[in-house]
Design a protein around this motif. Structure first.
Motif, PDB file in Angstrom:
ATOM      1  N   UNK A 185     -23.055 -12.178   6.014  1.00 34.84           N
ATOM      2  CA  UNK A 185     -23.642 -10.916   6.449  1.00 34.84           C
ATOM      3  C   UNK A 185     -24.838 -10.493   5.592  1.00 34.84           C
ATOM      4  N   UNK A 186     -25.126 -11.201   4.511  1.00 27.26           N
ATOM      5  CA  UNK A 186     -26.207 -10.803   3.625  1.00 27.26           C
ATOM      6  C   UNK A 186     -27.553 -11.165   4.239  1.00 27.26           C
ATOM      7  N   UNK A 187     -28.562 -10.308   4.060  1.00 28.88           N
ATOM      8  CA  UNK A 187     -29.900 -10.648   4.555  1.00 28.88           C
ATOM      9  C   UNK A 187     -30.485 -11.822   3.782  1.00 28.88           C
ATOM     10  N   UNK A 188     -31.511 -12.427   4.356  1.00 27.40           N
ATOM     11  CA  UNK A 188     -32.079 -13.634   3.765  1.00 27.40           C
ATOM     12  C   UNK A 188     -32.720 -13.391   2.409  1.00 27.40           C
ATOM     13  N   UNK A 189     -33.195 -12.158   2.173  1.00 26.12           N
ATOM     14  CA  UNK A 189     -33.887 -11.873   0.919  1.00 26.12           C
ATOM     15  C   UNK A 189     -32.967 -11.285  -0.139  1.00 26.12           C
ATOM     16  N   UNK A 190     -31.659 -11.553  -0.041  1.00 24.84           N
ATOM     17  CA  UNK A 190     -30.701 -11.010  -1.003  1.00 24.84           C
ATOM     18  C   UNK A 190     -30.993 -11.558  -2.405  1.00 24.84           C
ATOM     19  N   UNK A 191     -30.934 -10.658  -3.387  1.00 21.51           N
ATOM     20  CA  UNK A 191     -31.131 -11.039  -4.781  1.00 21.51           C
ATOM     21  C   UNK A 191     -29.776 -11.417  -5.378  1.00 21.51           C
ATOM     22  N   UNK A 192     -29.663 -12.589  -5.955  1.00 23.30           N
ATOM     23  CA  UNK A 192     -28.424 -13.072  -6.539  1.00 23.30           C
ATOM     24  C   UNK A 192     -28.373 -12.697  -8.016  1.00 23.30           C
ATOM     25  N   UNK A 193     -27.226 -12.175  -8.446  1.00 22.78           N
ATOM     26  CA  UNK A 193     -27.011 -11.802  -9.835  1.00 22.78           C
ATOM     27  C   UNK A 193     -25.920 -12.675 -10.414  1.00 22.78           C
TER      28      UNK A 193
ATOM     29  N   UNK B 278     -11.969   1.344   9.778  1.00 26.05           N
ATOM     30  CA  UNK B 278     -13.201   1.439   8.997  1.00 26.05           C
ATOM     31  C   UNK B 278     -13.045   0.822   7.615  1.00 26.05           C
ATOM     32  N   UNK B 279     -11.893   1.027   6.969  1.00 23.44           N
ATOM     33  CA  UNK B 279     -11.694   0.421   5.649  1.00 23.44           C
ATOM     34  C   UNK B 279     -11.599  -1.095   5.753  1.00 23.44           C
ATOM     35  N   UNK B 280     -11.031  -1.583   6.848  1.00 21.80           N
ATOM     36  CA  UNK B 280     -10.956  -3.027   7.069  1.00 21.80           C
ATOM     37  C   UNK B 280     -12.350  -3.611   7.269  1.00 21.80           C
ATOM     38  N   UNK B 281     -13.196  -2.924   8.042  1.00 19.64           N
ATOM     39  CA  UNK B 281     -14.549  -3.419   8.272  1.00 19.64           C
ATOM     40  C   UNK B 281     -15.371  -3.415   6.979  1.00 19.64           C
ATOM     41  N   UNK B 282     -15.163  -2.412   6.148  1.00 14.91           N
ATOM     42  CA  UNK B 282     -15.915  -2.357   4.887  1.00 14.91           C
ATOM     43  C   UNK B 282     -15.569  -3.532   3.981  1.00 14.91           C
ATOM     44  N   UNK B 283     -14.284  -3.873   3.884  1.00 15.41           N
ATOM     45  CA  UNK B 283     -13.875  -4.901   2.931  1.00 15.41           C
ATOM     46  C   UNK B 283     -14.365  -6.283   3.340  1.00 15.41           C
ATOM     47  N   UNK B 284     -14.642  -6.483   4.642  1.00 12.99           N
ATOM     48  CA  UNK B 284     -15.144  -7.785   5.092  1.00 12.99           C
ATOM     49  C   UNK B 284     -16.657  -7.770   5.281  1.00 12.99           C
TER      50      UNK B 284
ATOM     51  N   UNK C  74      -7.011  -8.862  10.722  1.00 13.32           N
ATOM     52  CA  UNK C  74      -5.900  -9.298   9.870  1.00 13.32           C
ATOM     53  C   UNK C  74      -6.397  -9.678   8.480  1.00 13.32           C
ATOM     54  N   UNK C  75      -7.516 -10.364   8.412  1.00 13.08           N
ATOM     55  CA  UNK C  75      -8.095 -10.719   7.126  1.00 13.08           C
ATOM     56  C   UNK C  75      -8.417  -9.472   6.316  1.00 13.08           C
TER      57      UNK C  75
END
Length: 449
Positions: free
Chosen positions: A423-431, A44-50, A31-32
């Motif tokens: 869902x982001x991995x621990x080594x994500x680079x923040x911009x 699939x489009x719903x899974x991508x957006x979340x 629903x979200x």
């Protein structure tokens, strides 16, 4: 998995008992995503957006619709209760009934049929289309922050063709049969409430009106050549034979409209969605509508444009004889809100873009997307109470009141601001993004269809 915001949970949690705990987590996520996703409303489009585009177990989200054991009718009852409690806790309730066509192709869609496309057809041009036919019952209600009555879907059922019924070895049920069942179902869900239903000429069927008029009032269009009769005279002492059920035949409504002796009264209709007011003239009376052994007392109303003695004429009926002609016409004018809702669920919620092949998933997806229209309205109403709902404004266009696109955009902005995805991995680079640029992106996505 995301952290769902408080307002979203408040609206969705009442449905939790319809699902097991694990499936309800998937339901909330779907629903979200269906609210946030632009374009197609596929799984699939719903899974991508979340942020679950790389989810290896993506098939379990498909199974919520194709295999999950939950009742769409029970969900409709909960949704109806939420809408009534939020907008019309007391007083009479007005519902609109109409069919809408979901254009679909493909041999694996078993219930698909060929129907007249009412949107693309005209009096001189007939367009037929392949698709699924749905009967939707919508609650017609004014909103405290909107400029018009909205039609909020509460119950949607498929109304397949006679060819499909023959192929399945079943008895074909007409649209009026589905409408009768829907009216009786809502009467059981809303005991003690005064119910009124608005329908087009397709619902002006004597068997339907006779079967449901004890539970609800009907306002529909009426044929100008309908067979109308006077009330049956009282039985006299010594009279032989059966008691009469109807009196003398009355002139047809076409003859009444053309007669110089007909008394007309002027009525100015409320301002419509385009900001225009219209004046019409009315003539009314009561009669018995009789055909093939079925009899229904009605109040009829003839309507013509003001100052046009030659018409064009249209006729309405009410099964409540105490209603005044002006009340019948002004109430029936609310039926146009259904057409607005059907157009908006296609433009903003992706109806006709889903691609399920399972019969159970097909039977569930379109009613869910129509119900999502009502859920978004409930969320927007809660955000309005917090002062967060606003209409889209720019230098060349200023809206007087929010529309559904504004309500959806407000809900999306709130969900993006309050929902946290991990869902982001621990080594994500923040911009770092400039606030002004982020605002532009949010505005573009919030109003994306």
């Amino acid at each position: 998995m995301p952290t769902f915001p408080r307002e979203f949970q408040t609206v969705i949690v009442p449905y939790a008992h319809l699902f097991c705990r694990r499936v309800f987590a998937h339901v909330q996520l779907l629903l979200l995503g269906a609210i946030l996703a632009p374009g197609k409303r596929t799984i699939t489009s719903v899974l991508r957006i979340v942020g679950l585009g790389q989810q290896p177990a993506w098939h379990k989200y498909h199974r919520v619709l194709s295999r999950g054991k939950w009742s769409a009718r029970a969900a409709s009852r909960l949704l109806l209760g939420q809408l009534v409690a939020a907008f019309l806790p007391t007083g009479p309730l007005v519902f609109g009934l109409d069919e809408t066509l979901e254009r679909r192709w493909g041999p694996r869609i078993a219930a698909r049929g060929i129907y007249r496309d009412a949107v693309r057809s005209s009096d001189s041009h007939l367009v037929k289309c392949s698709g699924l036919r749905w009967l939707s019952v919508c609650l017609l209600t004014p909103l405290p922050w909107a400029a018009r009555v909205w039609a909020l879907p509460v119950l949607t059922v498929p109304a397949p063709s006679a060819g499909w019924a023959r192929a399945q070895g079943r008895r074909h049920k007409k649209v009026t049969d589905w409408a009768r069942q829907a009216v009786l179902q809502l009467a059981r869900w809303l005991p003690g409430r005064q119910l009124t239903y608005l329908g087009d000429s397709g619902y002006a069927v004597l068997t339907l009106l006779a079967a449901t008029r004890a539970h609800a009032t009907w306002l529909t269009r009426l044929r100008l050549d309908a067979a109308l009769y006077e009330t049956a005279p009282a039985r006299v002492a010594g009279q032989r034979g059966r008691t009469r059920v109807k009196g003398a035949r009355l002139p047809s409504l076409a003859q009444v409209a053309a007669a110089a002796s007909t008394a007309w009264q002027a009525l100015t209709l409320p301002v419509d969605a385009r900001g225009q007011a219209r004046t019409v003239e009315l003539a009314t009376g009561t009669a018995l509508w009789y055909s093939a052994g079925t009899l229904v007392p009605i109040r009829w109303v003839l309507v013509r444009p003001a100052g046009e003695a030659d018409g064009p004429f249209s006729a309405l009926l009410s099964t409540d004889l105490t209603l005044e002609a002006a009340a019948i016409v002004t109430t029936y004018a609310q039926r146009w809100a259904l057409e607005v809702t059907f157009a908006q669920v296609r433009a903003h919620l992706g109806v006709e873009t889903q691609r399920q092949w399972s019969a159970l998933a097909i039977a569930r997806t379109t009613p869910v997307l129509l119900g999502l229209f009502s859920l978004v309205t409930l969320l927007a109403n809660r955000l309005h109470a917090r002062g967060l709902l606003r209409a889209q404004a720019c230098a060349w266009y200023q809206k007087q009141a929010p529309t559904f696109s504004d309500a959806l955009a407000t809900v999306r902005r709130y969900l993006w601001a309050e929902t946290l995805f991990d869902n982001s991995p621990k080594d994500t680079v923040l911009l770092k993004i400039p606030r002004h640029q982020l605002h532009i992106w949010q505005e573009a996505l919030a109003w994306a269809a």
